[in-house]
Write a protein that holds these residues in place. Structure first.
Motif, PDB file in Angstrom:
ATOM      1  N   LEU A 105     -12.931  -3.902   8.702  1.00 28.84           N
ATOM      2  CA  LEU A 105     -12.051  -3.579   7.666  1.00 28.84           C
ATOM      3  C   LEU A 105     -10.602  -4.287   8.020  1.00 28.84           C
ATOM      4  CD1 LEU A 105     -11.591  -1.846   4.584  1.00 28.84           C
ATOM      5  CD2 LEU A 105     -11.141  -0.188   6.156  1.00 28.84           C
ATOM      6  N   SER A 106     -10.849  -3.523   9.681  1.00 23.95           N
ATOM      7  CA  SER A 106      -9.605  -4.743  10.209  1.00 23.95           C
ATOM      8  C   SER A 106      -8.378  -5.705   9.966  1.00 23.95           C
ATOM      9  CB  SER A 106      -9.867  -4.031  11.753  1.00 23.95           C
ATOM     10  OG  SER A 106      -8.263  -4.300  12.505  1.00 23.95           O
ATOM     11  N   GLN A 107     -10.125  -6.229   9.575  1.00 24.44           N
ATOM     12  CA  GLN A 107      -9.725  -7.427   8.996  1.00 24.44           C
ATOM     13  C   GLN A 107      -9.301  -7.885   8.012  1.00 24.44           C
ATOM     14  OE1 GLN A 107      -8.640  -9.156  12.349  1.00 24.44           O
ATOM     15  NE2 GLN A 107     -10.192 -10.496  12.835  1.00 24.44           N
ATOM     16  N   ARG A 108      -9.667  -7.209   7.093  1.00 20.41           N
ATOM     17  CA  ARG A 108      -9.786  -7.324   5.996  1.00 20.41           C
ATOM     18  C   ARG A 108      -8.378  -6.334   5.543  1.00 20.41           C
ATOM     19  NH1 ARG A 108     -14.442  -5.299   1.859  1.00 20.41           N
ATOM     20  NH2 ARG A 108     -16.132  -6.961   2.935  1.00 20.41           N
ATOM     21  N   VAL A 109      -7.356  -6.184   6.065  1.00 18.41           N
ATOM     22  CA  VAL A 109      -6.504  -5.497   5.825  1.00 18.41           C
ATOM     23  C   VAL A 109      -5.448  -6.254   6.833  1.00 18.41           C
ATOM     24  CG1 VAL A 109      -4.932  -3.807   6.512  1.00 18.41           C
ATOM     25  CG2 VAL A 109      -6.990  -2.987   5.507  1.00 18.41           C
ATOM     26  N   GLN A 110      -4.780  -7.379   7.804  1.00 18.41           N
ATOM     27  CA  GLN A 110      -4.625  -7.417   8.042  1.00 18.41           C
ATOM     28  C   GLN A 110      -4.336  -9.852   7.281  1.00 18.41           C
ATOM     29  OE1 GLN A 110      -5.704  -8.845  12.316  1.00 18.41           O
ATOM     30  NE2 GLN A 110      -5.241  -6.773  13.265  1.00 18.41           N
ATOM     31  N   PRO A 145       0.056   3.842   5.999  1.00 19.83           N
ATOM     32  CA  PRO A 145       1.158   4.172   6.336  1.00 19.83           C
ATOM     33  C   PRO A 145       2.920   4.480   7.603  1.00 19.83           C
ATOM     34  CG  PRO A 145      -1.226   5.759   7.194  1.00 19.83           C
ATOM     35  CD  PRO A 145      -0.870   4.035   6.512  1.00 19.83           C
ATOM     36  N   SER A 146       1.449   3.869   8.257  1.00 17.89           N
ATOM     37  CA  SER A 146       2.415   2.849   9.309  1.00 17.89           C
ATOM     38  C   SER A 146       2.102   1.645   9.830  1.00 17.89           C
ATOM     39  CB  SER A 146       2.647   4.101  10.646  1.00 17.89           C
ATOM     40  OG  SER A 146       0.782   3.771  11.533  1.00 17.89           O
ATOM     41  N   LYS A 147       2.962   0.945  10.635  1.00 19.18           N
ATOM     42  CA  LYS A 147       3.168  -0.700  10.432  1.00 19.18           C
ATOM     43  C   LYS A 147       2.050  -0.566  11.472  1.00 19.18           C
ATOM     44  CE  LYS A 147       5.781  -4.372  13.381  1.00 19.18           C
ATOM     45  NZ  LYS A 147       7.251  -4.661  13.703  1.00 19.18           N
ATOM     46  N   SER A 148       1.182  -2.080  11.822  1.00 21.11           N
ATOM     47  CA  SER A 148      -0.156  -2.012  12.649  1.00 21.11           C
ATOM     48  C   SER A 148      -0.813  -0.719  12.749  1.00 21.11           C
ATOM     49  CB  SER A 148       0.207  -1.737  13.774  1.00 21.11           C
ATOM     50  OG  SER A 148       1.264  -3.239  13.976  1.00 21.11           O
ATOM     51  N   TYR A 149      -1.026   0.073  10.906  1.00 20.43           N
ATOM     52  CA  TYR A 149      -1.794   1.112  10.853  1.00 20.43           C
ATOM     53  C   TYR A 149      -2.916   0.569  10.992  1.00 20.43           C
ATOM     54  CZ  TYR A 149      -4.246   4.407   8.479  1.00 20.43           C
ATOM     55  OH  TYR A 149      -5.253   5.353   7.619  1.00 20.43           O
ATOM     56  N   GLU A 150      -3.587  -1.267  10.761  1.00 21.57           N
ATOM     57  CA  GLU A 150      -4.387  -1.517  11.182  1.00 21.57           C
ATOM     58  C   GLU A 150      -5.419  -1.092  12.571  1.00 21.57           C
ATOM     59  OE1 GLU A 150      -2.104  -5.082  11.381  1.00 21.57           O
ATOM     60  OE2 GLU A 150      -2.370  -3.192  10.164  1.00 21.57           O
ATOM     61  N   SER A 151      -4.601  -0.839  13.518  1.00 22.17           N
ATOM     62  CA  SER A 151      -5.090  -1.434  15.108  1.00 22.17           C
ATOM     63  C   SER A 151      -5.691   0.349  15.300  1.00 22.17           C
ATOM     64  CB  SER A 151      -4.370  -1.843  15.696  1.00 22.17           C
ATOM     65  OG  SER A 151      -2.845  -0.391  15.810  1.00 22.17           O
TER      66      SER A 151
END
Length: 90
Positions: free
Chosen positions: A78-83, A65-71
């Motif tokens: 999961l953050s690493q998988r998305v990035q 839904p937004s830029k840098s959402y994984e942060s």
């Protein structure tokens, strides 16, 4: 088959176990060769759904839904998988 999931973020450990089991059971009932899950990967139920879906061999389509959402993720894995470019989701 396409299935989507969204749910609560703040789950107690006991509730997380129950939700994870229920999600895995439902995915097992609906699994086919072209299983695609859609979610936004938020902490809690969305991530439980994502891990169960991938474990069952499904594909994951993430709504970001937004830029840098994984942060905003507290779950580093999961953050690493998305990035990462090798992320198992679209």
């Amino acid at each position: 088959m396409r299935i989507g999931c969204t749910g609560h973020q703040n789950l107690s450990p006991a509730t997380r176990r129950q939700v994870a089991q229920a999600i895995a059971e439902q995915i097992a009932l609906t699994a086919d060769d072209e299983l695609i899950g859609i979610t936004n990967l938020a902490e809690g139920a969305d991530q439980l759904f994502s891990f169960s879906l991938l474990a069952a061999g499904g594909q994951l389509h993430a709504v970001v839904p937004s830029k840098s959402y994984e942060s905003s993720f507290q779950t580093f894995q999961l953050s690493q998988r998305v990035q990462g470019s090798s992320a198992p989701c679209r």
